[in-house]
Design an enzyme around this catalytic site. Structure first.
Site, PDB file in Angstrom:
ATOM      1  N   HIS A 145       0.639   7.249   4.707  1.00  0.00           N
ATOM      2  CA  HIS A 145      -0.244   8.448   4.545  1.00  0.00           C
ATOM      3  C   HIS A 145       0.264   9.006   3.011  1.00  0.00           C
ATOM      4  O   HIS A 145      -0.483   9.054   2.042  1.00  0.00           O
ATOM      5  CB  HIS A 145       0.100   9.561   5.520  1.00  0.00           C
ATOM      6  N   GLU A 146       1.526   8.882   2.837  1.00  0.00           N
ATOM      7  CA  GLU A 146       2.377   9.453   1.694  1.00  0.00           C
ATOM      8  C   GLU A 146       1.787   8.220   0.459  1.00  0.00           C
ATOM      9  O   GLU A 146       1.419   8.653  -0.601  1.00  0.00           O
ATOM     10  CB  GLU A 146       3.665   9.553   1.511  1.00  0.00           C
ATOM     11  N   HIS A 149      -1.470   9.055  -0.773  1.00  0.00           N
ATOM     12  CA  HIS A 149      -1.631  10.009  -1.771  1.00  0.00           C
ATOM     13  C   HIS A 149      -1.215   9.333  -3.421  1.00  0.00           C
ATOM     14  O   HIS A 149      -1.666   9.766  -4.249  1.00  0.00           O
ATOM     15  CB  HIS A 149      -0.589  11.053  -1.550  1.00  0.00           C
ATOM     16  N   GLU A 228      -6.741  14.805   1.916  1.00  0.00           N
ATOM     17  CA  GLU A 228      -5.824  14.621   3.269  1.00  0.00           C
ATOM     18  C   GLU A 228      -6.684  13.540   3.913  1.00  0.00           C
ATOM     19  O   GLU A 228      -5.990  12.763   4.425  1.00  0.00           O
ATOM     20  CB  GLU A 228      -5.508  15.921   4.026  1.00  0.00           C
TER      21      GLU A 228
END
Lengths: 493, 188
Positions: A145-146, A149, A228
């Site tokens: 997930h990071e 980003h 997100e």
């Protein structure tokens, strides 16, 4: 993927321009109010100057500032191979050209965030609690997930939008305070110019100053929520295992305790916003002002995706559209083209380690990251010496043996005794240690002279790791555990 | 007349620009495929390097598993041979064989609790698992790139450029997942 970034960038720029307009109008109005009617000539450049200075600082040192504010320390591979490996796996899956730096926060709450304006200079920060409580698959989901980003360029956007929001906040706060706390006498003096200026302008400026920060944060939040979901979609695609992230999110929200070091700027960067982390149960009342979508919805989408058996950006899009009642504008069509669905992989089977052992490992990791020295005693105890300790000799708390704390520079050598056993195996693969060991063998034996024949004695090998001799040790040579050098032992006559 | 020549010239220049653009696009894609293949290669080599250590660690504990260990060593030698050959299909076949025998070895380890608790072994297992993951992830990235490149070669109009400048389709890299086929023995 590239189209996705381009589209992202276009939207970001529009939002940034809108926020910049707010800043300019704010500066102009305040300028005009202070010195009517031409003050805006100074007000507008003044506001932009404040923003530029802040943006420059953020661009050059923003990541370091954020890491400092969060009390994060850097972690290297030998301190915790598992974490490093997971990040490297995701780096490969994302075809990121540079390995992000890894940082750990000494915090038992579970959270993570990414920082760095460019993908070439990025960092991923996790809390100790996260490593302690998540399985390998869950941790991989969070890291992915990071990573999402980072590759979607969210971090850069968040930094610049955050700076704009910060500038607007600073200007409006300063102005409001100046108005409310200026003494009456002073106001009288200045009022000669201001009061007469224009009551309508005064009212308008006041209202706008109050509204501007709210407006700016609305812009900021609106786009951050979509990001997100996008990062979740990227994570699902990278890991090919949506359940990992889903159960990680569930674990993070269901445990009590928030990260201790965060502020208004860093809070939205976390995977679960510490300011609004209780939204698992609270429904949609806070939705519009939160930077993150409701976590239960994120989990539901990921689980549905997992149930489908295969994963791609397009799949995530359709599941998202289903859950959000037809809202399908998450990913632009062009971002979906070159995306073949891949089947979901098997869960990782090797998670047999006990929780207690993990806790101990993470504790060691934190101490290693903070420069503690690991001094092994012959009785089996591993004494952790804090970096600020100045005493040269300590007694082992278990067996009472006097131990010498190796001096300068040896702090970095933490890994050598920890890794001594596995270093020979894992490290040799990298090639470095193996050649180092053979050259070390050729340099001939070093020597150490014992002071007395029947006492415990400790000395430091030239590689920095300590060696202990028990009273029973009578041999003429000993081999250093970490550098494999032969050391000659001499005895007093 | 002059106008006609100018238009003709413009058309020729335009065509050249388009051809050059397509050619460069194909080269970029081919390089991307090469680059992602080298990523896989790095991980495969790493796995080959890890195996001798794994075998020697397991040997010390699991004395009855000579056959399994030999299988792994053999599969590794074959995979290394195939890797020298640069033929993607061969490498894929040899590597699947290796994955299968490795999975079998790790399964027999379950019978040796001492070995499982060994620190060397645990570190090796983490490295192996991670390397397997990295192979899987880099394979995925490689296959994505190959598909994109192969599509560009086949699709009009870039297929003309591809055939005239000898751009050849790349092969997908497949590793069969043999882990799922192995059924663990149940003893009573």
């Amino acid at each position: 993927m590239w189209e996705l970034i381009a589209q992202n960038r276009r939207k970001s720029i529009i939002i940034l321009i809108a926020m910049l307009m707010i800043l300019v109008v704010l500066g102009g109005l305040i300028g005009a109010y202070i010195s009517y009617p031409d003050g805006w000539i100074y007000g507008v450049p003044g506001a932009i100057l404040i923003w530029l200075i802040m943006a420059l600082v953020a661009y050059n040192a923003g990541d370091k500032i954020i890491l400092n504010v969060s009390h994060a320390t850097q972690v290297s591979k030998d301190m915790y191979p598992r974490l490093y490996n997971i990040v490297e796996e995701m780096k490969i899956a994302a075809s990121l050209p540079h390995m992000p730096e890894i940082y750990i926060m000494n915090d038992s709450a579970m959270n993570a965030f990414a920082t760095g304006v460019k993908p070439e200079r990025s960092a991923i920060v996790v809390t100790a609690g996260l490593i302690e409580n998540l399985s390998r698959d869950e941790l991989q989901g969070v890291i992915a997930h990071e990573m999402g980003h980072i590759i979607n360029r969210d971090v850069a956007f968040m930094t610049f939008a955050g700076v704009l929001m910060g500038s607007i906040n600073i200007i409006s706060h300063t102005f409001l305070r100046a108005i409310f706390f200026t003494s009456v006498s002073r106001r009288g003096k200045l009022g000669g110019k201001m009061g007469k200026s224009n009551p309508m302008l005064f009212l308008f400026t006041l209202v706008f100053t109050i509204i501007a920060p709210i407006l700016a944060s609305l812009f900021y939040f609106a786009i951050s929520r979509k990001r997100e979901y996008l990062a979740d979609a990227t994570a699902a695609r990278l890991t090919r295992y949506p359940e990992g992230l889903a159960s990680a999110l569930e674990k993070i929200t269901s445990t009590a305790g928030d990260v201790a070091y965060y502020n208004k700027i860093t809070a939205p960067m976390f995977i679960i916003n510490p300011l609004y982390s209780r939204d698992l149960t609270s429904g949609s009342s806070t939705v519009n002002f939160s930077t993150h979508p409701p976590t239960h919805e994120r989990i539901r989408i990921l689980r549905t995706l997992h149930g489908k058996g295969h994963v791609s950006m397009r799949e995530y899009q359709s599941v998202y559209a289903n859950h959000r009642k037809g809202d399908s504008s998450l990913i632009p069509d062009s971002g979906l083209k070159d995306n073949t669905p891949t089947s979901i992989r098997q869960p990782f089977a090797g998670d047999t380690q006990s929780h207690k052992k993990t806790l101990r490992e993470v504790g060691d990791l934190l101490m290693a990251a903070n420069g503690f020295y690991f001094l092994p005693c012959s009785c089996g105890l591993n004494i952790k010496v804090p970096p600020e300790m100045e005493k040269k000799h300590i007694q082992c708390p278990r067996c009472g043996t006097a131990l010498t704390v190796p001096s300068i520079g040896s702090q970095q050598n933490f890994s050598q005794n920890q890794m001594s056993q596995l270093g020979a195996i894992v490290g040799a693969v990298a090639g470095g240690t193996a050649t180092a060991a053979t050259t070390a063998l050729n340099t001939g034996p070093l020597s150490f002279t014992k002071k007395s024949a029947d006492r415990w004695e400790t000395f430091t090998c030239s590689c920095g790791s300590p060696i202990q001799l028990s009273p029973l040790f009578k041999a003429r040579q000993i081999r250093c555990k970490s550098c494999r050098k032969k050391i000659t032992i001499n005895y007093p006559e | 007349m002059l106008l006609f020549v100018l238009i003709l010239l413009g058309l020729i220049v335009g065509a050249v620009v388009i051809v050059v653009g397509m050619y460069n696009g194909l080269v970029v894609l081919r390089n991307r495929v090469k680059n992602s293949w080298s990523q896989i290669d790095v991980q495969l080599k790493r796995r080959h390097d890890l195996i001798p250590n794994l075998v020697s660690t397991v040997k010390g504990y699991a004395t009855h598993e000579k056959e399994t260990l030999e299988n792994v060593t053999m599969a590794r030698a074959q995979a290394m041979n195939a890797n020298a050959g640069k033929d993607v299909k061969n490498i894929g076949a040899a590597e699947s064989e290796l994955s299968g025998s490795l999975a079998k070895l790790l399964m027999t380890v379950e019978n040796y609790p001492d070995l499982k608790a060994n620190e060397n072994f645990m570190a090796l297992q983490e490295e192996l698992t991670s390397t397997e993951n990295k192979i899987a992830f880099s394979r995925q990235a490689y296959n994505d790139d190959v598909m994109f490149y192969n599509n560009k070669i086949e699709v009009f109009p870039s297929n003309f450029i591809a055939t005239s400048f000898n751009f050849k389709a790349s092969e997908f890299f497949e590793i069969e997942n043999k882990e799922e086929k192995i059924v663990p023995e149940v003893k009573f």
